[in-house]
Design an enzyme around this catalytic site. Structure first.
Site, PDB file in Angstrom:
ATOM      1  CE1 TYR A  53       2.165 -10.306 -14.361  1.00  0.00           C
ATOM      2  CE2 TYR A  53       1.002 -10.904 -16.381  1.00  0.00           C
ATOM      3  CZ  TYR A  53       1.449 -11.229 -15.111  1.00  0.00           C
ATOM      4  OH  TYR A  53       1.181 -12.471 -14.585  1.00  0.00           O
ATOM      5  CE1 TYR A 108      -8.100 -21.842 -10.272  1.00  0.00           C
ATOM      6  CE2 TYR A 108      -6.636 -23.467  -9.293  1.00  0.00           C
ATOM      7  CZ  TYR A 108      -6.824 -22.256  -9.904  1.00  0.00           C
ATOM      8  OH  TYR A 108      -5.748 -21.440 -10.156  1.00  0.00           O
ATOM      9  CD  GLU A 147       0.268 -15.287 -16.014  1.00  0.00           C
ATOM     10  OE1 GLU A 147       0.073 -14.370 -16.850  1.00  0.00           O
ATOM     11  OE2 GLU A 147       0.499 -15.075 -14.815  1.00  0.00           O
ATOM     12  CD  GLN A 161     -10.253 -18.073  -8.668  1.00  0.00           C
ATOM     13  OE1 GLN A 161     -10.062 -17.643  -7.530  1.00  0.00           O
ATOM     14  NE2 GLN A 161     -10.460 -17.286  -9.704  1.00  0.00           N
TER      15      GLN A 161
END
Length: 410
Positions: A98, A191, A140, A207
């Site tokens: 980030y 997924y 996350e 994905q």
């Protein structure tokens, strides 16, 4: 929430940033990939960079987040950011990345808007960025913790144990860990990411929804070969490689399962009625949900809708019908744009749920291309289904509030 100093600045500059956000996004990616070419080769989808879809996705998320901070300053942004967070952890994104994004994004804003970016404007949008980034990293961190993996450490080698051609453009692949351990559980509808090493040495990631039930042990994915649309655009790099090279015995790097298009944790046999609506390869997460419901002997009412170009293009057609028949409360409704020869139980044309018998208290799960999602979601809202009860996933970058879906490029 934004500070009192930042609120008026963001409110005053949001129109200008919104108008220039796509140029800002293009400039941001150019700057970042010039400085970190490995990110384009090994993390970002090169196809979506080439066609500009990733820039549109970034534009939509930044503008939507800034608008939310202004319109609902006390609201938690977790619901809006959950899809992005699931995508990030499936790629192994780490919190230190980030900082790279921050450096090049703010530099792109200054480059595009020039003298309009005063110290106050820069500080206000810096605040917007870190509010969004910190909210994402918090979500996350929880996802990594729930998956019992260290930050970014989502990959493990899995061997293809079975390959089956479902249609001319779709193959299914069964996967098993190379260390002999169980593949592990997942929530129906989730997924995994698959990493493919391409001929130029790049490790591109895509994905793929898990189309098997968690109770089956091995995992299964369905891969649709991405071809140029109307003769334009590139072929899908990873889907083409998998179609041409992935065979039983091939070892792939596969991530832990993620994704928020999932059944709730409640016991499924006691849950309320469901609508599972899919189009094309969007059938894959719905198969995982149906297979799970069949495994647990669910008695809940399930309305199953699928739309496709033709019966020959309908991947897992016989399996879907078999799973529906195994559920006493399930009914299947099919639409084909070009029905095949002979009698058919399917309707001709595009899916239209307005005439279906939809039970009260319905929870809807939708998966398919954006036009399908927008149409079906709109029809459901017309029928009185609450917006919060309509969950959806799109295979492709999330293009913002006007384009429902989570980024899940194939």
């Amino acid at each position: 929430m934004l500070s009192a100093q930042a609120v008026p600045v963001v409110r005053a500059t949001l129109p200008a940033v919104s108008a220039a956000i796509e140029e800002i996004a293009r400039t941001f990616y150019r700057r970042m990939f010039d400085a970190h070419p490995e990110l384009l080769r090994n993390l970002f989808n090169r196809g979506n960079q080439a066609n500009g879809q990733q820039q549109q996705a970034l534009a939509g998320s930044v503008v939507a987040f800034a608008g939310l901070l202004l319109e609902r300053p006390d609201a938690r942004p977790d619901a809006m950011l959950a899809r992005i967070a699931h995508k990030h952890v499936s790629l192994g994104v780490t919190s230190d990345q980030y900082k790279i994004v921050h450096r090049h994004l703010l530099a792109a804003v200054a480059e595009v808007l020039g003298d309009a970016v005063t110290d106050a404007v820069a500080a206000a949008w810096d605040e917007v960025y870190w509010l969004m980034a910190n909210a994402l990293t918090a979500i996350e961190a929880g996802l990594y913790r729930d998956a019992a993996v260290a930050e970014g450490d989502v990959w493990r080698p899995m061997e293809i144990t079975e390959r089956r051609r479902e249609t001319p453009d779709v193959v299914s692949l069964r996967l098993r860990p190379t260390d002999g351990r169980p593949a592990g559980t997942f929530r129906p509808g989730q997924y995994v990411s698959v990493q493919a090493e391409l001929p130029d040495g790049a490790r591109q990631i895509r994905q793929y929804s898990l189309s098997s039930a968690p109770e089956e042990g091995d995992w299964r994915i369905g891969v649709k070969r991405v071809r140029p649309t109307r003769g334009r655009g590139p072929e899908g790099e990873v889907s083409t490689w998998l179609h041409e090279h992935a065979r039983p015995g091939t070892v792939l790097a596969v991530s832990a399962p993620f994704g928020d298009l999932v059944l709730p944790d409640e016991a499924t046999e006691r849950g309320g009625p469901l609508l599972l609506a899919s189009a094309g390869i969007g059938i894959t997460p719905m198969l995982g949900i149906l297979a799970h419901l069949a495994r647990v002997g669910s008695a809940r009412r399930v309305v199953v809708v699928h739309a496709d170009r033709s019966p020959a293009d309908h991947a897992h057609r016989a399996e879907q019908r078999q799973l529906v028949r195994a559920l006493p409360g399930a009914r299947l409704h099919l639409w084909y744009e070009a029905p095949g020869p002979g009698p058919s139980e399917a309707s001709t044309g595009l899916a239209d749920v307005r005439g279906l018998d939809l039970p009260d208290g319905l929870t809807a799960y939708l998966c398919g291309p954006p036009p399908f999602l927008r149409t079906v979601r709109g029809h459901l809202l017309e029928r009185g289904v609450r917006p919060e009860d309509v969950h959806y996933e799109v295979f492709g970058p999330d293009l913002g509030p006007g384009h429902p879906g989570r980024a899940n490029p194939r």
